[in-house]
Design a protein around this motif. Structure first.
Motif, PDB file in Angstrom:
ATOM      1  N   ALA A  55     -12.894  -1.537   0.740  1.00  0.00           N
ATOM      2  CA  ALA A  55     -10.620  -2.122   0.064  1.00  0.00           C
ATOM      3  C   ALA A  55     -10.576  -0.837  -0.930  1.00  0.00           C
ATOM      4  O   ALA A  55      -9.885   0.082  -1.391  1.00  0.00           O
ATOM      5  CB  ALA A  55     -10.863  -3.044  -0.764  1.00  0.00           C
ATOM      6  N   ALA A  56     -12.038  -0.445  -2.384  1.00  0.00           N
ATOM      7  CA  ALA A  56     -11.665   0.283  -3.447  1.00  0.00           C
ATOM      8  C   ALA A  56     -11.292   1.679  -2.991  1.00  0.00           C
ATOM      9  O   ALA A  56     -10.574   2.214  -3.161  1.00  0.00           O
ATOM     10  CB  ALA A  56     -12.200   0.024  -4.675  1.00  0.00           C
ATOM     11  N   ALA A  57     -12.206   2.236  -1.841  1.00  0.00           N
ATOM     12  CA  ALA A  57     -11.909   3.951  -1.580  1.00  0.00           C
ATOM     13  C   ALA A  57     -10.496   3.710  -0.955  1.00  0.00           C
ATOM     14  O   ALA A  57      -9.538   4.754  -0.991  1.00  0.00           O
ATOM     15  CB  ALA A  57     -12.633   3.714  -0.343  1.00  0.00           C
ATOM     16  N   MET A  61      -7.241   5.794  -1.716  1.00  0.00           N
ATOM     17  CA  MET A  61      -6.528   7.145  -0.790  1.00  0.00           C
ATOM     18  C   MET A  61      -5.472   6.920  -0.628  1.00  0.00           C
ATOM     19  O   MET A  61      -4.609   7.232   0.684  1.00  0.00           O
ATOM     20  CB  MET A  61      -7.384   7.156   0.481  1.00  0.00           C
ATOM     21  N   GLY A  62      -4.384   6.015  -1.495  1.00  0.00           N
ATOM     22  CA  GLY A  62      -2.484   5.507  -1.656  1.00  0.00           C
ATOM     23  C   GLY A  62      -2.845   4.375  -0.610  1.00  0.00           C
ATOM     24  O   GLY A  62      -1.224   4.031  -0.840  1.00  0.00           O
ATOM     25  N   ALA A  63      -3.625   3.592  -0.649  1.00  0.00           N
ATOM     26  CA  ALA A  63      -3.212   2.185   0.176  1.00  0.00           C
ATOM     27  C   ALA A  63      -3.006   1.557  -0.466  1.00  0.00           C
ATOM     28  O   ALA A  63      -3.560   1.432  -1.786  1.00  0.00           O
ATOM     29  CB  ALA A  63      -4.137   1.886   1.434  1.00  0.00           C
ATOM     30  N   THR A  64      -2.138   0.086  -0.747  1.00  0.00           N
ATOM     31  CA  THR A  64      -2.368  -0.900  -1.143  1.00  0.00           C
ATOM     32  C   THR A  64      -2.851  -2.400  -1.253  1.00  0.00           C
ATOM     33  O   THR A  64      -1.968  -2.909   0.468  1.00  0.00           O
ATOM     34  CB  THR A  64      -0.684  -1.766  -1.393  1.00  0.00           C
ATOM     35  N   ILE A  65      -3.481  -2.990  -1.604  1.00  0.00           N
ATOM     36  CA  ILE A  65      -4.359  -3.763  -0.961  1.00  0.00           C
ATOM     37  C   ILE A  65      -4.743  -5.198  -2.097  1.00  0.00           C
ATOM     38  O   ILE A  65      -5.399  -4.793  -3.464  1.00  0.00           O
ATOM     39  CB  ILE A  65      -6.126  -3.647  -0.786  1.00  0.00           C
ATOM     40  N   GLU A  66      -4.169  -6.118  -1.481  1.00  0.00           N
ATOM     41  CA  GLU A  66      -4.278  -7.915  -2.992  1.00  0.00           C
ATOM     42  C   GLU A  66      -5.262  -8.567  -1.871  1.00  0.00           C
ATOM     43  O   GLU A  66      -4.811  -8.488  -0.814  1.00  0.00           O
ATOM     44  CB  GLU A  66      -2.810  -7.648  -3.340  1.00  0.00           C
ATOM     45  N   ARG A  67      -5.280  -9.666  -2.927  1.00  0.00           N
ATOM     46  CA  ARG A  67      -6.416 -10.500  -2.252  1.00  0.00           C
ATOM     47  C   ARG A  67      -4.573 -11.286  -3.117  1.00  0.00           C
ATOM     48  O   ARG A  67      -4.782 -12.019  -4.259  1.00  0.00           O
ATOM     49  CB  ARG A  67      -7.200 -10.767  -2.837  1.00  0.00           C
ATOM     50  N   ARG A  68      -4.303 -12.330  -2.301  1.00  0.00           N
ATOM     51  CA  ARG A  68      -3.816 -13.340  -2.178  1.00  0.00           C
ATOM     52  C   ARG A  68      -4.058 -14.935  -1.674  1.00  0.00           C
ATOM     53  O   ARG A  68      -4.141 -15.023  -0.488  1.00  0.00           O
ATOM     54  CB  ARG A  68      -2.091 -13.618  -1.776  1.00  0.00           C
ATOM     55  N   VAL A  74      -2.682  -5.885   3.349  1.00  0.00           N
ATOM     56  CA  VAL A  74      -2.631  -4.536   3.243  1.00  0.00           C
ATOM     57  C   VAL A  74      -1.814  -3.962   3.300  1.00  0.00           C
ATOM     58  O   VAL A  74      -0.608  -3.966   4.904  1.00  0.00           O
ATOM     59  CB  VAL A  74      -3.977  -3.925   4.599  1.00  0.00           C
ATOM     60  N   TRP A  75      -0.708  -2.666   2.773  1.00  0.00           N
ATOM     61  CA  TRP A  75       0.540  -2.461   3.297  1.00  0.00           C
ATOM     62  C   TRP A  75      -0.299  -0.574   3.366  1.00  0.00           C
ATOM     63  O   TRP A  75      -1.156   0.107   2.647  1.00  0.00           O
ATOM     64  CB  TRP A  75       1.383  -2.136   2.479  1.00  0.00           C
ATOM     65  N   GLY A  76      -0.204  -0.414   5.015  1.00  0.00           N
ATOM     66  CA  GLY A  76      -0.476   1.236   5.378  1.00  0.00           C
ATOM     67  C   GLY A  76      -0.525   1.894   4.581  1.00  0.00           C
ATOM     68  O   GLY A  76       1.720   1.800   4.023  1.00  0.00           O
ATOM     69  N   GLY A  81      -1.284   9.956   6.549  1.00  0.00           N
ATOM     70  CA  GLY A  81      -0.999  10.107   5.408  1.00  0.00           C
ATOM     71  C   GLY A  81      -2.233   9.330   3.921  1.00  0.00           C
ATOM     72  O   GLY A  81      -1.515   9.306   2.679  1.00  0.00           O
ATOM     73  N   LEU A  82      -2.833   9.432   4.484  1.00  0.00           N
ATOM     74  CA  LEU A  82      -4.035   9.762   3.435  1.00  0.00           C
ATOM     75  C   LEU A  82      -4.339  10.240   2.115  1.00  0.00           C
ATOM     76  O   LEU A  82      -3.237  11.615   2.724  1.00  0.00           O
ATOM     77  CB  LEU A  82      -5.443   9.846   3.791  1.00  0.00           C
TER      78      LEU A  82
END
Length: 433
Positions: A55-57, A61-68, A74-76, A81-82
């Motif tokens: 997740a951190a990697a 490299m541009g993705a938005t990743i959240e725990r709810r 995950v918003w790719g 697009g990396l």
């Protein structure tokens, strides 16, 4: 370095547990969610250190990743697009993260440096470097192809047809992921079928991927669509409670929602061939993966000689299978396990030493182990186990301790958090259920 002494069970193990989400599927869900355009929602993600490294990697490299709450979102950035990471990607102890992400980066016009902990930095990456280099990727690695290493991706990369020299789902997946952003068709030929989570999930996200015999093909420059994914329980994690219930007299344990993908379920076939009482209830499909509830009862096990062709479907479960063999009746022989020598530790040598330390009779072979079982009687125990930063060694010997006469000391229980953070709590709950 937190040590822990695991005491023998004071009676039968009873109760129900839910093991963490499948580690292999969790890694891939984050990666492919990050390569889709839009929001991917993941339920049941394994929140161990290895998956969090992925997740951190992907964030780097541009993705938005959240725990709810109980779900991950995950918003790719889309295939191709990396973004260039600002700092080195720290993979911790995760070989899966490293090898699969090397594949993703390989066909993007970015440069990424991969670093890891002491254990990961000793593991060879050459088997991934070789095919990705054929696609045009440039690597600068530490001696013997180890971390730290730098990957300079190429876009457009060159599609290849690559025959795996050894059965490896990680190498196969790295090439297929590189093929995602490569024009044309990339093909992987595998001599022995390995876990197919990558192919299943790539298809679920909308990639054109198909198998003809032993050839898996992917058409590049795909557009991935966001998904809602439910991650089943990890069969590798379920293996520990399974063997614990089998070897502790009088036990009966239910393990809910376990992934039963046939490319991952070899352990359960082997255990049943040894006389294990394992019932598969509520068989169903979740997110394209077969799932079942396992009902495991204490059993009189008999020795086994495994066919090397089964290794690919249970490569991570051999340490705990060695524990089961230590309590079986007769001499078990396991061959064709060279792959175990290049895992988080040399699992052949480390398990041989660990089992001897608690009183088991073990012969180390060049490609496996021979184990003389007790016929169900407890082992002496009392030893101190060097876990070598390997989570599966620590958990396997914790299981063995449950049927020993004296407690077993683990020199370091911290690595367990990489794949099964609540392992000791789950096993403890079965004592008191």
């Amino acid at each position: 370095m937190p040590s822990r002494t695991v005491q023998p069970a004071n009676g039968p193990l009873r109760g129900h547990i839910h093991v963490p989400g499948d580690k292999s599927i969790s890694h891939r869900a984050l990666m492919l969610g990050a390569m889709a355009v839009g929001e991917t929602v993941i339920e049941g993600l394994l929140e161990g250190e290895d998956v969090l490294a992925t997740a951190a990697a992907m964030r780097a490299m541009g993705a938005t990743i959240e725990r709810r709450g109980a779900t991950w979102h995950v918003w790719g950035v889309g295939v191709g697009g990396l973004l260039q990471p600002a700092t080195a990607l720290d993979m911790g102890n995760s070989g899966t993260s490293t090898r699969l992400l090397m594949g993703l980066v390989a066909s993007h016009p970015i440069t990424a440096t991969f670093v890891g902990d002491t254990s990961l930095s000793q593991r060879p990456m050459g088997r991934v470097i070789e095919p990705l280099s054929l696609m045009g990727t440039d690597f600068t690695a530490s001696p013997s192809g180890r971390l730290p290493l730098m990957v300079r991706g190429l876009c457009p990369a060159v599609p290849i047809e690559y025959r795996l020299p050894v059965a490896s789902a990680q190498v196969k997946s790295a090439v297929l992921l590189a093929g995602l952003n490569t024009p044309g068709i990339t093909r992987v030929i595998e001599p022995v079928a390995t876990r197919d989570h990558s192919e299943r999930m790539l298809a679920g996200f909308g990639a054109e991927v198909w198998r003809e015999g032993d050839v898996i093909s992917i058409r590049g420059e795909a557009e991935l669509k966001p998904q809602r994914i439910t991650v089943p329980g990890d069969p590798s994690s379920a293996a520990f409670a399974t063997v614990a219930a089998l070897i502790v007299p009088g036990s009966e344990v239910t393990i809910a929602n376990v992934g039963m993908n046939p490319t991952r379920a070899g352990l359960y076939d082997v255990l049943r061939s040894m006389g294990a009482s394992i019932a598969f209830g509520q068989q169903r499909s979740v997110g394209g993966e077969p799932v079942a509830d396992l009902v495991v009862s204490a059993s009189t096990l008999t020795a086994v000689k495994t066919d090397p062709t089964i290794v690919a479907s249970m490569v991570d479960e051999f340490p705990v299978l060695f524990v089961a063999a230590a309590f079986a009746r007769g001499r078990s022989v396991f061959r064709g396990l060279e792959e175990l020598r290049v895992k988080e530790s040399d699992r052949i040598a480390v398990m041989a030493a660990a089992l001897r330390a608690i009183g088991a009779r073990v012969e180390e072979l060049p490609d496996g182990l021979a184990i003389e079982g007790t016929g169900g009687e407890p082992l002496p125990g009392g030893g101190t186990i060097a876990t070598h930063l390997d989570h599966r060694i620590a958990m396997s010997l914790a299981v063995a301790a449950l049927n020993c006469r004296a407690g077993v000391a683990l020199d370091d229980d911290a690595p367990v958090a990489t794949s099964y953070p609540r392992f000791f709590a789950d096993i403890g709950a079965l004592h008191t259920a």
